[in-house]
Design a protein around this motif. Structure first.
Motif, PDB file in Angstrom:
ATOM      1  N   ASP A   1     -36.914 -39.326  16.190  1.00 16.34           N
ATOM      2  CA  ASP A   1     -38.280 -39.448  15.678  1.00 16.34           C
ATOM      3  C   ASP A   1     -38.963 -38.123  15.371  1.00 16.34           C
TER       4      ASP A   1
ATOM      5  N   VAL B   1     -35.494 -38.639   3.135  1.00 22.08           N
ATOM      6  CA  VAL B   1     -35.560 -40.038   3.571  1.00 22.08           C
ATOM      7  C   VAL B   1     -34.150 -40.569   3.866  1.00 22.08           C
TER       8      VAL B   1
ATOM      9  N   SER C   1     -45.393 -41.693   6.860  1.00 20.91           N
ATOM     10  CA  SER C   1     -45.026 -43.038   6.419  1.00 20.91           C
ATOM     11  C   SER C   1     -44.020 -43.708   7.349  1.00 20.91           C
ATOM     12  N   ARG C   2     -43.288 -42.906   8.129  1.00 18.56           N
ATOM     13  CA  ARG C   2     -42.247 -43.453   9.006  1.00 18.56           C
ATOM     14  C   ARG C   2     -42.629 -43.425  10.483  1.00 18.56           C
TER      15      ARG C   2
ATOM     16  N   VAL D   1     -43.392 -37.863   4.663  1.00 20.02           N
ATOM     17  CA  VAL D   1     -42.338 -38.754   5.153  1.00 20.02           C
ATOM     18  C   VAL D   1     -42.590 -39.104   6.615  1.00 20.02           C
TER      19      VAL D   1
ATOM     20  N   ASP E   1     -32.889 -41.902   7.599  1.00 21.15           N
ATOM     21  CA  ASP E   1     -32.294 -43.220   7.812  1.00 21.15           C
ATOM     22  C   ASP E   1     -30.901 -43.139   8.420  1.00 21.15           C
TER      23      ASP E   1
END
Length: 421
Positions: A121, A111, A143-144, A140, A115
């Protein structure tokens, strides 16, 4: 090559790591029917020093020192991490922390890395990697709102860097890969993959679980960004032992991990109203560390560092090489094939053997006093840990496997697999 048992015994006589065997429990029996433990790549043996080390923490530090012992415990994660960094991983002080589980550490670093690459993507992982790694990448991504790009790898020979390179472009934020393939033991070149990812502008999170303590990582020399790994395999930290994480020094201040706990806070004991990450690798800590378990980890890490990772790796290549030689000489006629790289430089510290009845063979070997493990779809995996496995242990284990195949006793075991082997 001389494949006699006498030749194996001669290799033991010349082994510079021979004395380390006596520092582990369960190695005293030298009889013909002794237990032959070839699953050190799943769970390492118990070092003889560990019970006393844990007892010291329980009786003296906890029992007598009580809460005052936190003066020492609060630095424990980084202290052990520095020994692991310098003595095993080829990293610098202040780059390794003993923290949480491998899965949690992977989530934290993944994560944080995502970030740090805004506008990208895609996450890349290996389709044949260990399940936890793939699941966490998928979680991950879900969720992103990211896309997972799985690259294929040969089940026996591992990942081809050219295949990975073709999957890297300006959309890729993070690559997650294992240094050692959990099924076959195939090695990935950390430096080469890191270079390829960096050219594409991506970060790499390495899972060192199946190599740490048996295979050199040389993280600093490779320019590695991030890594995680467990301590209960070749580092002999015990079942469920806490994992480790590595963050390259130059990246530490750029990354903010997603689980904001008080051990990662800049001024931990000020108990302030807002979270501000600590400096350096400490910012990747979360909550109170498992002090008792970490006492066991420290013994295993120091023992490994004392032996020397280069000497350990050299013996791992020789032990697994003997497995390959004996498999070719004795087992091929029974339909067994080597399912790991034959080039020792491309192989970690375990070898997989393929056979349609691998599950049954595993059970038959256990009944004969040999402890391997099974991996789908039809792999018998042998992990001779260099610190306590002798060449004659490998020879005797392969001899028992040859007998099980010859007398076909494995056929009496049911085909159905249990949940745990």
């Amino acid at each position: 090559m001389d494949l006699s048992r006498d030749a194996a015994a001669a290799l033991d006589d010349a082994d510079p790591l021979a004395d380390f065997r006596t520092r582990f429990t369960g190695t005293d029996d030298d009889g013909p029917d002794r237990l032959l433990y070839l699953d050190g790549n799943s769970l390492g043996r118990l070092p003889r020093e560990t019970p006393a080390a844990v007892a010291r923490v329980v009786e003296q530090e906890w029992g007598a020192g009580l809460v005052g012992s936190w003066r020492d415990w609060v630095e424990q994660s980084r202290r052990i991490g520095d020994v692991l960094a310098d003595g095993v991983l080829g990293a610098r002080p202040g780059e390794v922390l003993i923290s949480d589980t491998t899965s949690v550490d992977l989530y934290k670093l993944l994560v944080a890395a995502v970030d740090a690459r805004p506008g990208r993507d895609v996450l890349v992982c290996c389709a044949d990697d260990f399940p936890t790694d793939r699941y966490i990448v998928a979680g991950v991504a879900d969720s992103r709102g990211l896309t997972v790009r799985e690259v294929e790898a040969h089940i026996d020979e591992g990942l081809d860097p050219a295949v990975l390179s073709a999957a890297l472009d300006e959309r890729v934020a993070v690559v997650v890969l294992s240094q050692v393939a959990y099924r076959s033991g195939a090695l990935v070149d950390v430096a080469e993959v890191t270079r390829l990812a960096r050219e594409a502008g991506a970060l790499v999170v390495w899972d060192l679980s199946h190599g740490a303590g048996a295979v050199p990582a040389e993280l600093t020399a490779a320019g590695a960004d991030l890594a995680v790994g467990c301590t209960y395999k070749h580092l002999n930290g015990g079942p469920g032992a806490p994992a480790f994480l590595y963050v390259r020094r130059e990246l530490q201040e750029q990354l903010r991990q997603p689980i904001w706990g008080w051990f990662g806070q800049r001024d931990q004991f000020a108990m302030g109203p807002a979270y501000e990450p600590a400096e350096g690798v400490d910012r990747f800590a979360v909550g109170t560390p498992p002090v008792l378990a970490m006492a066991a980890v420290e013994v295993g890490v120091r023992l490994t560092a004392e032996a020397g990772i280069e000497r350990i790796a050299a013996k791992a290549q020789a032990l697994t090489g003997l497995v390959v030689e004996l498999a070719d000489a004795w087992l091929a006629e029974h339909g067994v094939t080597v399912a790991s790289p034959r080039d020792a430089a491309r192989r970690g510290a375990h070898v997989s053997l393929a056979h349609p009845a691998a599950w049954q063979l595993t059970q038959a070997l256990i009944a004969r006093g040999v402890v391997p493990d099974f991996r789908t779809p039809d792999r018998l995996r042998l992990g001779p840990a260099p610190l306590y496995t002798r060449f004659v242990d490998v020879w005797d284990a392969m001899d028992r496997l040859r007998t099980v195949l010859s007398d076909r006793s494995y056929e009496s075991y049911p085909v159905e697999r249990a949940r745990v082997t």
